[in-house]
Write a protein that holds these residues in place. Structure first.
Motif, PDB file in Angstrom:
ATOM      1  N   GLY A   1       0.779  -1.230   0.000  1.00 17.63           N
ATOM      2  CA  GLY A   1       0.000   0.000   0.000  1.00 17.63           C
ATOM      3  C   GLY A   1       0.807   1.275   0.000  1.00 17.63           C
ATOM      4  N   ALA A   2       2.150   1.180   0.077  1.00 14.34           N
ATOM      5  CA  ALA A   2       2.981   2.388   0.061  1.00 14.34           C
ATOM      6  C   ALA A   2       2.937   3.019  -1.333  1.00 14.34           C
ATOM      7  N   SER A   3       3.076   4.334  -1.365  1.00 11.83           N
ATOM      8  CA  SER A   3       3.060   5.038  -2.646  1.00 11.83           C
ATOM      9  C   SER A   3       4.003   6.228  -2.602  1.00 11.83           C
ATOM     10  N   SER A   4       4.845   6.334  -3.621  1.00  9.42           N
ATOM     11  CA  SER A   4       5.737   7.492  -3.709  1.00  9.42           C
ATOM     12  C   SER A   4       5.029   8.697  -4.306  1.00  9.42           C
ATOM     13  N   ASP A   5       3.752   8.536  -4.689  1.00  7.33           N
ATOM     14  CA  ASP A   5       3.015   9.656  -5.299  1.00  7.33           C
ATOM     15  C   ASP A   5       2.945  10.849  -4.353  1.00  7.33           C
ATOM     16  N   TYR A   6       2.816  10.594  -3.061  1.00  6.31           N
ATOM     17  CA  TYR A   6       2.717  11.701  -2.101  1.00  6.31           C
ATOM     18  C   TYR A   6       4.033  12.470  -2.020  1.00  6.31           C
ATOM     19  N   LEU A   7       5.157  11.761  -2.151  1.00  2.44           N
ATOM     20  CA  LEU A   7       6.460  12.435  -2.148  1.00  2.44           C
ATOM     21  C   LEU A   7       6.664  13.213  -3.433  1.00  2.44           C
ATOM     22  N   LEU A   8       6.443  12.539  -4.578  1.00  2.00           N
ATOM     23  CA  LEU A   8       6.679  13.189  -5.862  1.00  2.00           C
ATOM     24  C   LEU A   8       5.645  14.278  -6.145  1.00  2.00           C
ATOM     25  N   GLY A   9       4.460  14.170  -5.546  1.00  2.00           N
ATOM     26  CA  GLY A   9       3.428  15.179  -5.763  1.00  2.00           C
ATOM     27  C   GLY A   9       3.355  16.218  -4.663  1.00  2.00           C
ATOM     28  N   PHE A  10       4.379  16.289  -3.829  1.00  2.00           N
ATOM     29  CA  PHE A  10       4.358  17.203  -2.683  1.00  2.00           C
ATOM     30  C   PHE A  10       4.184  18.654  -3.130  1.00  2.00           C
ATOM     31  N   GLY A  11       4.861  19.027  -4.203  1.00  2.00           N
ATOM     32  CA  GLY A  11       4.773  20.403  -4.678  1.00  2.00           C
ATOM     33  C   GLY A  11       3.374  20.782  -5.126  1.00  2.00           C
ATOM     34  N   SER A  12       2.637  19.816  -5.659  1.00  2.00           N
ATOM     35  CA  SER A  12       1.257  20.077  -6.068  1.00  2.00           C
ATOM     36  C   SER A  12       0.330  20.152  -4.868  1.00  2.00           C
ATOM     37  N   GLU A  13       0.582  19.296  -3.872  1.00  2.00           N
ATOM     38  CA  GLU A  13      -0.262  19.279  -2.677  1.00  2.00           C
ATOM     39  C   GLU A  13      -0.016  20.517  -1.819  1.00  2.00           C
ATOM     40  N   PHE A  14       1.241  20.978  -1.800  1.00  2.00           N
ATOM     41  CA  PHE A  14       1.600  22.160  -1.016  1.00  2.00           C
ATOM     42  C   PHE A  14       2.297  23.154  -1.952  1.00  2.00           C
ATOM     43  N   PRO A  15       1.526  23.949  -2.708  1.00  2.00           N
ATOM     44  CA  PRO A  15       2.119  24.807  -3.752  1.00  2.00           C
ATOM     45  C   PRO A  15       3.155  25.800  -3.236  1.00  2.00           C
ATOM     46  N   ARG A  16       3.052  26.204  -1.970  1.00  2.00           N
ATOM     47  CA  ARG A  16       4.033  27.181  -1.467  1.00  2.00           C
ATOM     48  C   ARG A  16       5.211  26.487  -0.788  1.00  2.00           C
ATOM     49  N   GLY A  17       5.300  25.178  -0.936  1.00  2.00           N
ATOM     50  CA  GLY A  17       6.340  24.419  -0.266  1.00  2.00           C
ATOM     51  C   GLY A  17       7.689  24.517  -0.961  1.00  2.00           C
ATOM     52  N   SER A  18       8.727  24.130  -0.222  1.00  2.00           N
ATOM     53  CA  SER A  18      10.094  24.059  -0.748  1.00  2.00           C
ATOM     54  C   SER A  18      10.431  22.606  -1.029  1.00  2.00           C
ATOM     55  N   VAL A  19      11.061  22.354  -2.164  1.00  2.00           N
ATOM     56  CA  VAL A  19      11.528  21.017  -2.508  1.00  2.00           C
ATOM     57  C   VAL A  19      13.050  21.071  -2.600  1.00  2.00           C
ATOM     58  N   LEU A  20      13.724  20.386  -1.676  1.00  2.00           N
ATOM     59  CA  LEU A  20      15.182  20.419  -1.578  1.00  2.00           C
ATOM     60  C   LEU A  20      15.744  19.054  -1.936  1.00  2.00           C
ATOM     61  N   ARG A  21      16.996  19.005  -2.343  1.00  2.00           N
ATOM     62  CA  ARG A  21      17.618  17.751  -2.756  1.00  2.00           C
ATOM     63  C   ARG A  21      18.903  17.492  -1.985  1.00  2.00           C
ATOM     64  N   LEU A  22      19.089  16.238  -1.625  1.00  2.00           N
ATOM     65  CA  LEU A  22      20.364  15.769  -1.075  1.00  2.00           C
ATOM     66  C   LEU A  22      20.874  14.685  -2.015  1.00  2.00           C
ATOM     67  N   GLU A  23      21.985  14.959  -2.711  1.00  2.00           N
ATOM     68  CA  GLU A  23      22.503  14.014  -3.713  1.00  2.00           C
ATOM     69  C   GLU A  23      23.973  13.664  -3.498  1.00  2.00           C
ATOM     70  N   ARG A  24      24.585  14.220  -2.453  1.00  2.00           N
ATOM     71  CA  ARG A  24      25.973  13.858  -2.166  1.00  2.00           C
ATOM     72  C   ARG A  24      25.980  12.544  -1.386  1.00  2.00           C
ATOM     73  N   ASN A  25      26.501  11.513  -2.004  1.00  2.00           N
ATOM     74  CA  ASN A  25      26.530  10.197  -1.367  1.00  2.00           C
ATOM     75  C   ASN A  25      27.835  10.046  -0.591  1.00  2.00           C
ATOM     76  N   TYR A  26      27.708   9.845   0.740  1.00  2.00           N
ATOM     77  CA  TYR A  26      28.876   9.703   1.605  1.00  2.00           C
ATOM     78  C   TYR A  26      29.162   8.246   1.942  1.00  2.00           C
ATOM     79  N   ARG A  27      28.375   7.338   1.431  1.00  2.00           N
ATOM     80  CA  ARG A  27      28.486   5.933   1.819  1.00  2.00           C
ATOM     81  C   ARG A  27      29.388   5.145   0.886  1.00  2.00           C
TER      82      ARG A  27
END
Length: 604
Positions: free
Chosen positions: A295-321
């Motif tokens: 029942g998990a869905s990534s739609d809520y994560l990927l659609g966060f900007g649509s659900e919260f139009p004034r929200g900030s979408v930030l990225r973490l892409e530096r892999n330290y592992r």
């Protein structure tokens, strides 16, 4: 309500529950440690993590790739909010999906000076609220949780004449859970069932009859299951203005980890807790969505900007592992997939390219993996630095046999929990007694004496087997004592063990980990072997649609990104010495790796 006049519930009271299992300073953290200042908190982060920490208000989505320090970023964000006075600690609720992950959040928050912040699973937070509000809204005590859903479903199956064995019982339980987290009525489920694969030899009509019988049994026994807890809490918040007002006064700021795993009922409960507010920070990685079947869905994560139009979408892409070579393979596997992040390796030391090793049959594959582990240990690795990951639990048997024949210690992820082992329980019991005595002896000396009473010796017994397993378990406790901060008392150390047991925060044991790809999520090792990378296993044979195959790809990605340094991928050309032919996994061609004999992997 009785204490409504006191305002929001303080930590440790009412529906908020307690800050931790004991309220102690936490694993390995003496109570007198000075919390870091706001500047020190920010100084411990990279530029992108620092942006996350400083973005304290309004809706925030953090798209955080594997190994990018997402837990570090969100715990420092919470601690920074508390340290700057932006957050009152008892108004913050951090949510995640497993008891172990919640315990890890609490431990880190304590070390950062934010130990009174609530960090709980969705189910634990909901259960605390349900138990607290039930007497006033419904009357009497809250219903008890079903101890064994499988047993009750088996009983329900008997009442409607459905014959079930253990595998079918598991599938039926999963179907019950899926319906509820999707918030479908039985009538709505009946319409959806036409598109779902039913448990073996069971028609949709019989499944629905069984679900009705299961619900009747629960009602008769005045019990609820874990999914009911979420649904009942949601209904209570939505229908009872007093409850909604109380909860919303208590919790002003929400943080949700692993947001790609949220289900519809969890999403709606979170929105109910928020009310009309939007001080919400979610963190997740769409490429690690591996529980869609539940029942998990990534739609809520990927659609966060649509659900919260004034929200900030930030990225973490530096892999330290992981090394550059591992990160390159992981990026290649997910290139072009929805929500895929482009990881950038931060480790400077080069490592070997992932290697694919074809094998003759499953027995040969297991023996090949045992030899690979032996090679890694001979080159300086510890057994505990190595993990063997596989798609289905049935693959474990051949691996256990091969490792045992070669004298290689191993542990099965999800087997007997460390703190449930008899020798560990006995040692902790002795330590609790020893902690009462007031002495000036050094911690390690006192722990050593207690462990010797429990059967530990300073040197390991030869060979493998139960005696060696017992010694490794007690040695792990000794290792925790040796690594404890200076000044840790016996009482603090013993409380640490109790806290770890409550939160499933187990110490490392020097043994190879055997784990399914699903259960490896959230873990990491220097050396990872992914076994069974063949069509029919990865992707699994019942993954027939593009959506299902994409989930299998993400599962492979999770396995790859568990590795810090080396990745070995094996597959066998046939299941047994007389089994039918297999093809290598279609995912191998995307990696750009070479086989052990130097040839490029193919899909034919």
């Amino acid at each position: 309500m009785s204490n409504a006049g006191r305002g929001p519930v303080s930590a440790g009271a009412g529906p908020a529950g307690s800050a931790g299992p004991s309220g102690s300073a936490g694993p390995g953290v003496p109570a007198e440690v000075r919390p870091p200042s706001p500047d020190e908190l920010l100084a411990a982060l990279d530029a992108e993590q620092r942006t996350v920490a400083r973005t304290l208000l309004g809706p925030v989505a953090v798209l955080a790739g594997a190994g990018t320090g997402k837990t570090r970023a969100i715990t420092h964000r919470i601690a920074y909010g508390v340290a700057t006075g932006t957050y009152a600690p008892n108004h913050v609720l951090a949510l995640t999906f497993t008891t172990r992950a919640a315990g890890e959040l609490r431990s880190r928050l304590r070390s950062l000076g934010a130990g009174t912040v609530q960090a709980r699973t969705f189910h634990a937070a909901a259960m605390a609220q349900l138990s607290y509000f039930w007497p006033d809204t419904v009357g009497g005590h809250a219903p008890k949780i079903v101890e064994s859903k499988g047993r009750m479903i088996a009983h329900a199956a008997d009442t409607v004449g459905v014959s079930v064995d253990t595998p079918v019982l598991r599938d039926l339980a999963a179907e019950v859970e899926w319906r509820k987290v999707q918030m479908l009525s039985l009538e709505e489920y009946e319409a959806a069932a036409a598109e779902r694969v039913m448990p073996r030899d069971t028609s949709p009509r019989r499944v629905i009859d069984l679900m009705k019988a299961y619900e009747r049994l629960k009602d008769d026994r005045r019990q609820v299951d874990f999914e009911d807890v979420l649904l009942a809490t949601l209904g209570m918040v939505e229908s009872e203005p007093r409850v909604a007002s109380y909860v919303r006064q208590q919790y002003r700021f929400f943080v949700v980890d692993e947001y790609q795993d949220v289900s519809p009922v969890q999403h709606d409960l979170l929105r109910a807790w928020l009310g009309g507010r939007d001080d919400l920070c979610v963190v997740g990685d769409a490429s690690q969505t591996i529980y869609s079947f539940a029942g998990a869905s990534s739609d809520y994560l990927l659609g966060f900007g649509s659900e919260f139009p004034r929200g900030s979408v930030l990225r973490l892409e530096r892999n330290y592992r992981s090394t550059r070579e591992v990160v390159h393979a992981a990026n290649a596997l997910m290139r072009g997939q929805p929500g895929a992040l482009d990881l950038v390796a931060q480790t400077q030391e080069p490592g070997p390219d992932p290697v694919v090793v074809p094998c003759v049959h499953d027995g040969d594959e297991a023996q090949t993996i045992a030899r690979r582990i032996a090679e890694l240990v001979a080159a300086g690795a510890k057994y505990g630095d190595c993990a063997v990951l596989f798609r289905v639990g049935a693959q474990s048997a051949a691996l256990e046999s091969a490792l045992g024949r070669n004298g290689i210690p191993y542990r099965v992820q999800g087997g007997t929990r460390f703190f449930n082992r008899p020798e560990v329980k006995l040692a902790v019991h002795h330590m609790r007694g020893e902690a009462i005595r007031q002495t000036d002896d050094e911690l390690t000396r006192r722990v050593r004496l207690v462990l010797q009473v429990s059967g530990w010796t300073p040197t390991a017994p030869e060979g493998t087997g139960a005696v060696r397993d017992q010694w490794e378990a007690l040695q792990a406790i000794m290792g925790l004592a040796e690594d404890a901060p200076a000044g840790t008392t016996m009482q603090q150390f013993t409380q640490d063990l109790v806290d770890r047991a409550a939160t499933h925060h187990e110490p490392e044991v020097d043994a190879v980990t055997l784990a399914t790809l699903h259960s490896s999520k959230g873990l990491e090792w220097p050396n990872v072997v992914i076994a069974g990378a063949a069509e029919g296993l990865l992707p699994i044979s019942h993954a027939t649609t593009d959506t299902e195959v994409d989930e299998e790809r993400r599962l492979f990605y999770v396995g790859l990104t568990r590795a810090r340094r080396t990745v070995t991928i094996t597959w066998s050309r046939q299941g047994s010495t007389r089994g039918g032919a297999r093809a290598p996994s279609r995912f191998l061609a995307a990696l750009g790796t070479r086989t052990a004999d130097g040839a490029a992997p193919t899909t034919g």
